[in-house]
Design an enzyme around this catalytic site. Structure first.
Site, mmCIF file in Angstrom:
data_model
loop_
_atom_site.group_PDB
_atom_site.id
_atom_site.type_symbol
_atom_site.label_atom_id
_atom_site.label_comp_id
_atom_site.label_asym_id
_atom_site.label_seq_id
_atom_site.Cartn_x
_atom_site.Cartn_y
_atom_site.Cartn_z
ATOM 1 C CG ASN A 9 44.198 38.394 40.002
ATOM 2 O OD1 ASN A 9 43.334 37.808 39.341
ATOM 3 N ND2 ASN A 9 44.082 38.610 41.295
ATOM 4 C CD1 TRP A 10 44.329 39.310 33.357
ATOM 5 C CD2 TRP A 10 42.771 38.587 31.921
ATOM 6 N NE1 TRP A 10 44.909 39.198 32.125
ATOM 7 C CE2 TRP A 10 43.987 38.750 31.226
ATOM 8 C CE3 TRP A 10 41.660 38.121 31.225
ATOM 9 C CZ2 TRP A 10 44.111 38.483 29.868
ATOM 10 C CZ3 TRP A 10 41.769 37.846 29.881
ATOM 11 C CH2 TRP A 10 42.998 38.033 29.206
ATOM 12 C CE LYS A 11 42.321 41.767 41.664
ATOM 13 N NZ LYS A 11 42.298 42.788 42.704
ATOM 14 C CG HIS A 97 43.651 37.849 45.665
ATOM 15 N ND1 HIS A 97 42.726 38.772 46.079
ATOM 16 C CD2 HIS A 97 44.510 38.512 44.838
ATOM 17 C CE1 HIS A 97 43.003 39.943 45.528
ATOM 18 N NE2 HIS A 97 44.082 39.813 44.770
ATOM 19 C CD GLU A 99 40.103 40.974 44.916
ATOM 20 O OE1 GLU A 99 40.059 40.170 43.966
ATOM 21 O OE2 GLU A 99 40.652 42.096 44.832
ATOM 22 C CD GLU A 169 48.026 40.874 45.507
ATOM 23 O OE1 GLU A 169 48.297 41.241 44.367
ATOM 24 O OE2 GLU A 169 46.912 40.407 45.818
ATOM 25 N N GLY A 175 43.310 47.792 44.452
ATOM 26 C CA GLY A 175 42.201 48.446 43.766
ATOM 27 C C GLY A 175 41.857 49.813 44.311
ATOM 28 C CB SER A 215 47.347 50.670 43.552
ATOM 29 O OG SER A 215 46.008 50.537 43.990
ATOM 30 N N GLY A 236 46.675 43.794 39.126
ATOM 31 C CA GLY A 236 45.240 43.629 38.909
ATOM 32 C C GLY A 236 44.767 44.527 37.776
HETATM 33 P P1 13P Z 1 45.170 46.094 41.692
HETATM 34 O O1 13P Z 1 46.439 46.100 40.880
HETATM 35 O O2 13P Z 1 43.934 46.349 40.864
HETATM 36 O O3 13P Z 1 45.268 46.990 42.878
HETATM 37 O O4 13P Z 1 44.988 44.607 42.248
HETATM 38 C C1 13P Z 1 46.070 43.951 42.801
HETATM 39 C C2 13P Z 1 45.704 42.546 43.008
HETATM 40 O O5 13P Z 1 44.823 42.244 43.797
HETATM 41 C C3 13P Z 1 46.414 41.535 42.225
HETATM 42 O O6 13P Z 1 46.145 40.255 42.700
#
Ligand code: 13P
Length: 252
Positions: A9-11, A97, A99, A169, A175, A215, A236
Site C-alpha cells: 500500500n503505497w499510500k 483502511h 487512515e 492492521e 507507521g 510496521s 506500507g
Molecule cells: P506501515 O507498514 O507503514 O506501518 O503501514 C501499514 C499500512 O497501513 C498498510 O496498509
C-alpha cells in the site's frame, strides 16, 4: 489451500518517475521468480494504475487501488468508481483502511457499500480492520475487530465473502515502527478465522487469506508470516523500496 498474499500500500507517495521505477523493479522480480501459491499486489495511487497494469502485463503481479467510491457513477467530483477500476484491469481494492476511517470519516455503513460495489464489479476487497491503542489497552481489541467485520462484511453471502481478503492492521502499529508481536498477530488472526468459521463454516474460514499490516518490514516479516493464521502482509512504508519489498515477498 489458501493463497499467501504480499500487498504493498503505497499510500500518497511517489512522483511519476519514482513510481515507474518501483513498479518496473517489482514486475521484473515477479516475472523472473516462481512464486508458489503467493500473490503479489501493488496498490499505487490511482493516477499510476494504468502505468502499473501496463508494466505488470504478462507477469503474475496484480494491481490494486487504495480506494473506490461507494457510488455507482455520476456527479461525484473527484471520485473513482468500481466500474472504472474493473475496466482498467484492477483486481483488488483496499477498503476500510484506518487512515480513511480517521481522515475521511468513512463509517461502517459506507464501507459496507464500498465492499458491495467492489464485488459487483469483480474487484476483490482487501478489507482492513484493527483497533486503536487505547482500545487494546482497555482489552477491547477483539470486540472492535468483531464489530468492524459484522458491520461491513458479514452481511455478505458466503459466495461473495470468499472473494474477499481480510487485513488485520492494529492502528497503533501503522507507521509507528511498533509491530504487533508474532503472538499478538497470531492471536487476532486466529480469532478472526474463528469468526469467519462461526458465520460461514469451516471451508470458507480455512480458505480465507488474512493479512497482517503495521510496521511489517524485511526484518520482521518472516517471523510474522511463520504463524499458521497469518497468510501474508499489507505493507506500507516498506513497500516503497523495491529491494525491501522483494525481501518481504521472499519471507513468505
Ligand atoms: P506501515 O507498514 O507503514 O506501518 O503501514 C501499514 C499500512 O497501513 C498498510 O496498509
Amino acid at each position: 489451500m489458501r493463497t499467501n498474499i504480499v500487498a504493498g500500500n503505497w499510500k500518497m507517495n511517489k512522483i511519476f518517475e519514482e513510481a515507474d521505477d518501483l513498479i518496473a523493479n517489482i514486475a521484473d522480480f515477479v516475472r523472473n521468480n516462481e512464486l508458489e501459491n503467493t500473490a503479489v499486489i501493488i496498490c499505487p495511487p490511482s493516477l499510476y494504475i494504468e502505468l502499473a497494469t501496463d508494466l505488470a502485463q504478462e507477469t503474475e503481479l496484480y494491481v490494486g487501488a487504495q480506494n473506490l467510491s461507494n457510488y455507482e457513477s455520476g456527479a461525484y467530483t473527484g471520485e473513482i468508481s468500481a466500474a472504472m477500476l474493473e475496466s482498467m484491469g484492477v483486481d483488488y481494492c483496499i477498503i476500510g483502511h484506518s487512515e480513511r476511517r480517521k481522515y475521511f470519516k468513512e463509517s461502517h455503513e459506507v464501507l459496507a457499500e464500498k465492499v458491495n460495489i467492489a464485488l459487483k464489479y469483480n474487484v476483490t476487497p482487501i478489507f482492513c480492520c484493527g483497533e486503536l491503542l487505547p482500545e487494546r489497552e482497555a482489552a477491547q481489541h477483539f470486540d472492535i475487530v468483531k464489530t468492524q467485520l459484522e458491520q461491513s462484511v458479514f452481511h455478505l453471502k458466503e459466495g461473495d465473502f470468499k472473494n474477499l481478503v481480510i487485513a488485520y492492521e492494529p492502528v497503533w502499529a501503522i507507521g509507528t515502527g511498533v509491530t504487533a508481536s508474532p503472538d499478538q498477530a497470531q492471536e487476532m488472526h486466529k480469532y478472526i478465522r474463528g469468526l469467519i468459521n462461526d458465520k460461514y463454516g469451516k471451508e470458507t474460514a480455512e480458505s480465507s487469506s488474512i493479512l497482517y499490516g503495521g510496521s511489517c518490514n524485511a526484518n520482521n516479516a518472516k517471523e510474522l508470516f511463520a504463524n499458521p493464521d497469518v497468510d501474508g502482509g499489507l505493507i506500507g512504508g516498506a513497500s516503497l523500496k523495491a529491494d525491501e519489498f522483494i525481501k518481504i515477498i521472499q519471507s513468505i
